[in-house]
Design a protein around this motif. Structure first.
Motif, short mmCIF file in Angstrom:
data_model
loop_
_atom_site.label_atom_id
_atom_site.label_comp_id
_atom_site.label_asym_id
_atom_site.label_seq_id
_atom_site.Cartn_x
_atom_site.Cartn_y
_atom_site.Cartn_z
N LEU A 1 44.07 47.11 38.57
CA LEU A 1 44.35 45.96 39.42
C LEU A 1 43.04 45.36 39.88
O LEU A 1 42.06 46.07 40.11
CB LEU A 1 45.18 46.40 40.63
N SER A 2 43.05 44.05 40.02
CA SER A 2 41.81 43.35 40.36
C SER A 2 41.94 42.62 41.69
O SER A 2 43.01 42.16 42.07
CB SER A 2 41.48 42.34 39.26
N CYS A 3 40.82 42.51 42.39
CA CYS A 3 40.78 41.84 43.69
C CYS A 3 39.49 41.05 43.82
O CYS A 3 38.39 41.60 43.66
CB CYS A 3 40.87 42.89 44.80
N SER A 4 39.63 39.76 44.13
CA SER A 4 38.46 38.92 44.43
C SER A 4 38.46 38.61 45.91
O SER A 4 39.39 37.97 46.40
CB SER A 4 38.50 37.63 43.61
N PRO A 5 37.45 39.07 46.65
CA PRO A 5 37.44 38.86 48.10
C PRO A 5 37.07 37.43 48.46
O PRO A 5 36.69 36.64 47.60
CB PRO A 5 36.35 39.83 48.58
N ILE A 6 37.20 37.13 49.73
CA ILE A 6 36.75 35.84 50.24
C ILE A 6 35.25 35.73 50.02
O ILE A 6 34.52 36.71 50.20
CB ILE A 6 37.11 35.71 51.73
N SER A 7 34.81 34.54 49.65
CA SER A 7 33.39 34.33 49.38
C SER A 7 32.55 34.73 50.59
O SER A 7 32.82 34.33 51.73
CB SER A 7 33.16 32.85 49.07
N ASN B 1 29.23 41.16 42.42
CA ASN B 1 29.73 39.93 43.05
C ASN B 1 30.83 40.22 44.08
O ASN B 1 31.51 39.31 44.53
CB ASN B 1 30.27 38.98 41.98
N SER B 2 30.97 41.48 44.45
CA SER B 2 31.94 41.99 45.45
C SER B 2 33.36 42.10 44.93
O SER B 2 34.20 42.66 45.64
CB SER B 2 31.92 41.16 46.74
N ARG B 3 33.64 41.59 43.76
CA ARG B 3 34.97 41.79 43.19
C ARG B 3 35.22 43.28 42.99
O ARG B 3 34.29 44.05 42.75
CB ARG B 3 35.10 41.06 41.85
N SER B 4 36.48 43.66 43.14
CA SER B 4 36.80 45.08 43.07
C SER B 4 37.98 45.31 42.13
O SER B 4 38.84 44.43 41.95
CB SER B 4 37.14 45.62 44.46
N GLU B 5 38.01 46.47 41.55
CA GLU B 5 39.15 46.90 40.75
C GLU B 5 39.57 48.28 41.22
O GLU B 5 38.75 49.08 41.67
CB GLU B 5 38.77 46.99 39.27
N MET B 6 40.87 48.52 41.12
CA MET B 6 41.35 49.88 41.31
C MET B 6 42.13 50.29 40.08
O MET B 6 42.75 49.47 39.42
CB MET B 6 42.19 50.03 42.58
N ASN B 7 42.05 51.56 39.78
CA ASN B 7 42.69 52.11 38.58
C ASN B 7 43.57 53.29 38.98
O ASN B 7 43.19 54.10 39.83
CB ASN B 7 41.63 52.55 37.58
N VAL B 8 44.74 53.35 38.39
CA VAL B 8 45.60 54.51 38.57
C VAL B 8 45.88 55.06 37.18
O VAL B 8 46.41 54.34 36.32
CB VAL B 8 46.92 54.17 39.28
#
Lengths: 116, 118
Positions: free
Chosen positions: A21-27, A71-78
């Motif tokens: 799953l991917s997440c792009s935070p607020i700039s 770039n602060s984007r995050s991913e989580m993996n299960v």
């Protein structure tokens, strides 16, 4: 400004598979946290990343992992999905200015995972 | 251990009336922050209001106010003049100082489902 963006919004997997799953935070936000929400357990903290480093971790098995990019984007993996992993996975970002008195979390709309 | 308790699984309120959602907390930290979030059916958690443990006055944000009673360890949310759009799940949460610079670890209550009747 754009809010927290999570992709995909919905996905269906079968037991034993893995998911990312991917997440792009607020700039400008450098802290990203992940939560799992289920009807039975409610909202539970998974982990937090700040400047590409995991800063805090909840009580989840090692099948749950994450990372943060420059770039602060995050991913989580299960990995090795189980039926009980079906949940809404929420990502949140904050400025991470420190201390208990500051910094509300801004959440995305979540990724709803169904494991069959 | 830190804990948040919301004892009202569901509540009904008439449109334009005020409603109070209860929240009690337990912590041994001298410094902590308390939050309320709204979660509509879309799933997104929307920040409503924040109260710091050392804040002298109760927090207010528009129609939302927080009735903070530190000695009783309660942080109730008051919504004035309810609107149909207020129908949602409401979560009380706490962040403690034990986690140092960590910003992301909030402990949430089970939530209260608020239904506003026309």
């Amino acid at each position: 400004k754009a809010g927290v963006t999570q992709t995909p919004r919905y996905l269906i997997k079968t037991r034993g598979q893995q998911v990312t799953l991917s997440c792009s935070p607020i700039s400008g936000h450098r802290s990203v946290s992940w939560y799992q929400q289920t009807p039975g357990q409610g909202l539970q903290f998974l982990f937090e990343y700040f400047s590409e480093t995991q800063r805090n971790k909840g009580n989840f098995p090692g099948r749950f992992s994450g990372r943060q990019f420059s770039n602060s984007r995050s991913e989580m993996n299960v990995s090795t999905l189980e039926l009980g992993d079906s949940a809404l996975y929420l990502c949140a970002s904050s400025l991470a200015s420190g201390g208990a008195r500051t910094g509300e979390l801004f959440f995305g709309e979540g990724s709803r995972l169904t494991v069959l | 251990a830190q804990k948040i308790t919301q004892t009202q699984p569901g509540m009904f309120v008439q449109e334009k009336e005020a409603v109070t959602l209860d929240c009690t907390y337990d912590t041994s930290d001298p410094s902590y922050g308390l939050f309320w979030y709204k979660q509509p059916s879309s799933g997104e958690m929307i920040f409503l209001i924040y109260q710091g443990s050392y804040d002298q006055q109760n927090a207010t944000e528009g129609r939302y106010s927080l009735n903070f009673q530190k000695a009783r360890k309660s942080a109730n949310l008051v919504i004035s003049a309810s609107q149909l759009g207020d129908s949602a799940m409401y979560f009380c949460a706490m962040r403690g100082a034990l986690y140092g610079g960590s910003q992301g670890n909030l402990i949430f209550g089970k939530g209260t489902k608020l239904s506003v009747k026309p």
